[in-house]
Design a protein around this motif. Structure first.
Motif, PDB file in Angstrom:
ATOM      1  N   UNK A 153       0.777  -1.227   0.147  1.00 25.86           N
ATOM      2  CA  UNK A 153      -0.111   0.119  -0.042  1.00 25.86           C
ATOM      3  C   UNK A 153       0.897   1.196   0.072  1.00 25.86           C
ATOM      4  N   UNK A 154       0.835   2.127  -1.185  1.00 22.01           N
ATOM      5  CA  UNK A 154       1.355   3.413  -1.155  1.00 22.01           C
ATOM      6  C   UNK A 154       0.423   4.284  -0.326  1.00 22.01           C
ATOM      7  N   UNK A 155       0.944   4.907   0.698  1.00 21.52           N
ATOM      8  CA  UNK A 155       0.016   5.642   1.840  1.00 21.52           C
ATOM      9  C   UNK A 155       0.630   7.229   1.693  1.00 21.52           C
ATOM     10  N   UNK A 156      -0.473   7.900   1.609  1.00 19.73           N
ATOM     11  CA  UNK A 156      -0.269   9.455   1.936  1.00 19.73           C
ATOM     12  C   UNK A 156      -0.576   9.777   3.338  1.00 19.73           C
ATOM     13  N   UNK A 157       0.331  10.121   4.071  1.00 22.97           N
ATOM     14  CA  UNK A 157       0.117  10.177   5.665  1.00 22.97           C
ATOM     15  C   UNK A 157       0.149  11.532   5.991  1.00 22.97           C
ATOM     16  N   UNK A 158      -0.912  11.874   6.880  1.00 22.78           N
ATOM     17  CA  UNK A 158      -1.261  13.092   7.388  1.00 22.78           C
ATOM     18  C   UNK A 158      -1.046  13.100   9.242  1.00 22.78           C
ATOM     19  N   UNK A 162       7.661  15.572  -2.516  1.00 20.54           N
ATOM     20  CA  UNK A 162       8.814  14.538  -1.866  1.00 20.54           C
ATOM     21  C   UNK A 162       8.033  13.306  -1.785  1.00 20.54           C
ATOM     22  N   UNK A 163       6.590  13.678  -1.604  1.00 18.47           N
ATOM     23  CA  UNK A 163       5.647  12.152  -1.740  1.00 18.47           C
ATOM     24  C   UNK A 163       5.715  11.805  -2.976  1.00 18.47           C
TER      25      UNK A 163
END
Length: 188
Positions: free
Chosen positions: A130-135, A174-175
């Motif tokens: 899973x490629x995650x965009x994290x907050x 960067x993401x």
């Protein structure tokens, strides 16, 4: 009472995601999964830190100190859980061969042996990358630990979660750089 979904993940992996050291998690499903395999129940979720199976010898050297520090911290408040991040799945990529997994080796905290063990468990099922965009949550969520949160399952339903302002861990450039690196490694 409104419920909110969360993905259970090792606390040391949540920390690596929150620090921008990785943008992936590797999922095969927990022992107690109703479906007996991992399924993406929601494209957006809170990250629920788990302490049950993480061990220093299962993560790379640079993450081992974090395991011990995290376990010391949780020992002080084991009746509560603190949620500090939220994630959005950008991509769910299934892999089933060791060669592809090895190309991802530099992009996560797990040892090569442990990652391969995850891949080989339930051999007929693929490993989900899973490629995650994290907050990061501006205000952490502290919840009482409930029996329903325990056990080897990927997805949890949290009760009484109030929303908080969220800030991306990595800037857009960067993401995208890290996500592209993951995709390129998987393609070979």
């Amino acid at each position: 009472m409104e419920q909110t979904i969360a993905l259970r993940e090792w606390a040391v992996a949540v920390k690596a995601l929150e620090e921008g050291r990785q943008v992936i998690v590797l999922r095969k499903g927990g022992i107690a999964e109703e479906t007996k395999e991992f399924r993406l129940e929601s494209p957006k979720f809170y990250l629920f830190p788990s302490y049950e199976h993480q061990r220093p010898n299962l993560v790379k050297l640079e993450a081992r100190d974090s395991v011990e520090l995290i376990q010391e911290e949780i020992g002080e408040r084991s009746e509560r859980v603190r949620i500090t991040s939220y994630a959005e799945v950008i991509e769910d990529i299934e892999i089933s061969d060791v060669e592809t997994l090895q190309r991802l080796e530099e992009l996560h905290i797990w040892t090569e042996d442990y990652a391969e063990e995850r891949l080989k468990w339930k051999r007929t099922k693929p490993l989900h990358v899973l490629i995650l965009r994290v907050y990061k949550l501006e205000t952490p969520i502290d919840l009482p630990m409930k029996d329903t949160y325990a056990g080897c399952k990927s997805w949890l339903w949290l009760e009484d979660v109030s929303s908080s302002r969220m800030l991306p861990v990595l800037d857009d450039n960067e993401f995208e750089r890290q996500a592209t690196l993951v995709r390129n490694r998987i393609k070979g």
